[in-house]
Motif scaffolding. Structure first.
Motif, PDB file in Angstrom:
ATOM      1  N   LYS A   1      -7.349   6.765 -26.844  1.00 58.03           N
ATOM      2  CA  LYS A   1      -8.102   6.852 -25.602  1.00 58.03           C
ATOM      3  C   LYS A   1      -8.560   5.471 -25.119  1.00 58.03           C
ATOM      4  CE  LYS A   1     -11.988   9.636 -23.826  1.00 58.03           C
ATOM      5  NZ  LYS A   1     -13.094  10.543 -24.268  1.00 58.03           N
ATOM      6  N   ILE A   2      -8.389   5.216 -23.823  1.00 54.90           N
ATOM      7  CA  ILE A   2      -9.017   4.064 -23.181  1.00 54.90           C
ATOM      8  C   ILE A   2     -10.458   4.457 -22.923  1.00 54.90           C
ATOM      9  CG2 ILE A   2      -9.034   2.583 -21.142  1.00 54.90           C
ATOM     10  CD1 ILE A   2      -6.035   3.073 -20.869  1.00 54.90           C
ATOM     11  N   PHE A   3     -11.385   3.824 -23.644  1.00 55.67           N
ATOM     12  CA  PHE A   3     -12.745   4.346 -23.703  1.00 55.67           C
ATOM     13  C   PHE A   3     -13.743   3.190 -23.762  1.00 55.67           C
ATOM     14  CE2 PHE A   3     -15.906   7.051 -26.307  1.00 55.67           C
ATOM     15  CZ  PHE A   3     -16.430   7.627 -25.161  1.00 55.67           C
ATOM     16  N   GLY A   4     -14.550   3.051 -22.724  1.00 54.76           N
ATOM     17  CA  GLY A   4     -15.547   1.999 -22.690  1.00 54.76           C
ATOM     18  C   GLY A   4     -15.671   1.408 -21.302  1.00 54.76           C
ATOM     19  N   VAL A   5     -16.105   0.164 -21.234  1.00 48.25           N
ATOM     20  CA  VAL A   5     -16.304  -0.538 -19.969  1.00 48.25           C
ATOM     21  C   VAL A   5     -15.379  -1.746 -19.955  1.00 48.25           C
ATOM     22  CG1 VAL A   5     -17.964  -1.649 -18.440  1.00 48.25           C
ATOM     23  CG2 VAL A   5     -18.714   0.186 -19.966  1.00 48.25           C
ATOM     24  N   TYR A   6     -14.540  -1.832 -18.923  1.00 48.23           N
ATOM     25  CA  TYR A   6     -13.508  -2.871 -18.857  1.00 48.23           C
ATOM     26  C   TYR A   6     -13.686  -3.709 -17.600  1.00 48.23           C
ATOM     27  CZ  TYR A   6     -11.267  -0.209 -22.575  1.00 48.23           C
ATOM     28  OH  TYR A   6     -11.011   0.445 -23.767  1.00 48.23           O
ATOM     29  N   VAL A   7     -13.342  -4.988 -17.718  1.00 46.62           N
ATOM     30  CA  VAL A   7     -13.553  -5.938 -16.633  1.00 46.62           C
ATOM     31  C   VAL A   7     -12.231  -6.277 -15.949  1.00 46.62           C
ATOM     32  CG1 VAL A   7     -13.300  -7.970 -18.132  1.00 46.62           C
ATOM     33  CG2 VAL A   7     -14.661  -8.137 -16.035  1.00 46.62           C
ATOM     34  N   ASN A   8     -12.294  -6.548 -14.660  1.00 47.47           N
ATOM     35  CA  ASN A   8     -11.128  -7.010 -13.915  1.00 47.47           C
ATOM     36  C   ASN A   8     -10.759  -8.429 -14.360  1.00 47.47           C
ATOM     37  OD1 ASN A   8      -9.149  -7.464 -11.886  1.00 47.47           O
ATOM     38  ND2 ASN A   8     -10.703  -8.371 -10.565  1.00 47.47           N
ATOM     39  N   GLU A   9      -9.487  -8.634 -14.740  1.00 45.13           N
ATOM     40  CA  GLU A   9      -9.042  -9.931 -15.234  1.00 45.13           C
ATOM     41  C   GLU A   9      -8.148 -10.672 -14.236  1.00 45.13           C
ATOM     42  OE1 GLU A   9      -9.092  -8.769 -20.002  1.00 45.13           O
ATOM     43  OE2 GLU A   9      -7.199  -8.763 -18.883  1.00 45.13           O
TER      44      GLU A   9
ATOM     45  N   ASN B   1     -17.534  -2.461 -25.303  1.00 39.44           N
ATOM     46  CA  ASN B   1     -18.303  -3.238 -24.317  1.00 39.44           C
ATOM     47  C   ASN B   1     -19.526  -2.501 -23.801  1.00 39.44           C
ATOM     48  OD1 ASN B   1     -16.396  -5.358 -24.468  1.00 39.44           O
ATOM     49  ND2 ASN B   1     -15.104  -4.340 -22.949  1.00 39.44           N
ATOM     50  N   ILE B   2     -20.084  -1.647 -24.642  1.00 38.22           N
ATOM     51  CA  ILE B   2     -21.325  -0.968 -24.296  1.00 38.22           C
ATOM     52  C   ILE B   2     -22.054  -0.609 -25.583  1.00 38.22           C
ATOM     53  CG2 ILE B   2     -20.159   1.277 -24.143  1.00 38.22           C
ATOM     54  CD1 ILE B   2     -22.255   2.121 -22.087  1.00 38.22           C
ATOM     55  N   SER B   3     -23.348  -0.816 -25.614  1.00 34.75           N
ATOM     56  CA  SER B   3     -24.151  -0.478 -26.777  1.00 34.75           C
ATOM     57  C   SER B   3     -24.563   0.977 -26.715  1.00 34.75           C
ATOM     58  CB  SER B   3     -25.383  -1.381 -26.835  1.00 34.75           C
ATOM     59  OG  SER B   3     -26.303  -0.921 -27.805  1.00 34.75           O
ATOM     60  N   LEU B   4     -24.374   1.705 -27.810  1.00 33.65           N
ATOM     61  CA  LEU B   4     -24.781   3.101 -27.846  1.00 33.65           C
ATOM     62  C   LEU B   4     -26.293   3.246 -27.900  1.00 33.65           C
ATOM     63  CD1 LEU B   4     -22.120   4.536 -30.329  1.00 33.65           C
ATOM     64  CD2 LEU B   4     -22.171   4.783 -27.849  1.00 33.65           C
TER      65      LEU B   4
END
Length: 289
Positions: free
Chosen positions: A152-160, A245-248
Motif C-alpha cells: 500500500k502507498i500509505f502516508g504523506v508524500y511531497v511533490n518532487e 512522513n506522519i507521526s502517529l
C-alpha cells in the motif's frame, strides 16, 4: 466562507444566509466512500476554509449496493443522476473508494460511472476526481490503466517536480493499492503532470481540454484519518506498515502542512470554475447585444 448542503446525512449541521445561497458555487459530490457521513464532514470542513460560499449536493450511483449503511436511508438523503440530469452545476467532485484491487469492469456501478463522467462534460464547468475516482476517470478519458500494487502507498508524500505550476513543497495524504505509469501519463497528449513522487508515481494531473483535475490522493483527510486506518487494519490482523512522513502520536505537524496544500488545491480548482463560468456569462451577454 460558508458551506450549504442541499442534502446529505449532515444537512442539518450546515447554515447559510439566503443571499449567499444564490451566490454560492454549486458542487455536485459523487460520494463513493464507505463512511459517507465522515466524508461529508471532511469535504464540508475543507470547503468552509475557502474564500467562496459553496453549495454541496451529494449523489450516489443507484446501481451500487451500499454495504456500509442502509440503502433506503441513502436514497432519502442523496440524489441519483436520473434526478438531476437536467440540472447544471459549477463543478463535479468525485471521491475515492476502496475499489482499487478490482478491475473496473468488476465494479457494479462502472457503466453508471462512465455515464456520469460523460454527463459532467456538458453539465459542469470543472471536475475533480480523487484517489480511485481519479484512476477511473483517467481510464475513461485517456485509456490509462491502473497498476495494482502488493504494498500500500500509505502516508504523506511531497511533490518532487521542479518544473510544475504546483509548489514543490506540496504534500498529499495517500492510502491506495494502485498507481498509474509515469511514462504513459507523460506521453498522453492533453494531460499535464502537476505532482509526482518517486514512491507514488504521478499523483496530480490536469487536463485543460476537459477542465479536470485527477488527484491520486485524499486532500480532504482529517488529521487522524491515516492513523485511524492504520489501527483499524492492525485490529483486523492485516499486514500493514505505519503511514510514512506522519507521526502517529503527534500528527498535527504533518496535518498543518498538508491542510494548507489542500486549501490551495481546492481554491485553485474553484477559481478555475468561477473563471470559466464568468467567461460563458460574458459570451451570453455579447450574443444579446
Amino acid at each position: 466562507m460558508t458551506v450549504f448542503c442541499t442534502n446529505g446525512f449532515n444537512k442539518k449541521t450546515n447554515r447559510i444566509l439566503p443571499l449567499n445561497k444564490k451566490q454560492a458555487t454549486s458542487i455536485l459530490v459523487l460520494n463513493l466512500m464507505p463512511d459517507k457521513q465522515t466524508t461529508e464532514t471532511q469535504l464540508s470542513n475543507l470547503c468552509n476554509e475557502l474564500n467562496r460560499p459553496i453549495s454541496l449536493t451529494f449523489m450516489y450511483p443507484k446501481t451500487h449496493c451500499w454495504h456500509h449503511g442502509d440503502q433506503t436511508s441513502l436514497a432519502k438523503n442523496y440524489v441519483t443522476l436520473d434526478q438531476i440530469k437536467d440540472q447544471y452545476f459549477d463543478s463535479l467532485l468525485v471521491t475515492g473508494a476502496p475499489l482499487e484491487r478490482l478491475d473496473f469492469n468488476e465494479i457494479d456501478f462502472w457503466q453508471e460511472f462512465i455515464a456520469i463522467r460523460h454527463w459532467a462534460q456538458s453539465h459542469t464547468q470543472t471536475q475533480l476526481f480523487t484517489c480511485w475516482a481519479a484512476q477511473a476517470a483517467l481510464f475513461v478519458d485517456y485509456a490509462i490503466p491502473k497498476i495494482d500494487l502488493d504494498e500500500k502507498i500509505f502516508g504523506v508524500y511531497v511533490n518532487e517536480l521542479n518544473d510544475s505550476a504546483l509548489p514543490q513543497w506540496f504534500q498529499m495524504p495517500q492510502s491506495r493499492f494502485s498507481k498509474v505509469d509515469r511514462q504513459t501519463v507523460q506521453n498522453t497528449p492533453g494531460l499535464q503532470v502537476l505532482g509526482d513522487n518517486q514512491s507514488t508515481g504521478p499523483f496530480l494531473m490536469q487536463s485543460d481540454t476537459k477542465h479536470s483535475l485527477y488527484v491520486l490522493g485524499h486532500p480532504e483527510y482529517f488529521m487522524d484519518t491515516l492513523s485511524n486506518e492504520y489501527y483499524r487494519d492492525l485490529h483486523k490482523n492485516m499486514a500493514v506498515k505505519p503511514p510514512i512522513n506522519i507521526s502517529l502520536t503527534a500528527p498535527q505537524f504533518s496535518y498543518a502542512h498538508w491542510r494548507c496544500c489542500s486549501r490551495y488545491l481546492y481554491q485553485s480548482w474553484l477559481d478555475q470554475s468561477f473563471t470559466l463560468k464568468e467567461q460563458k456569462n460574458d459570451d451570453k451577454k455579447q450574443l444579446q447585444l
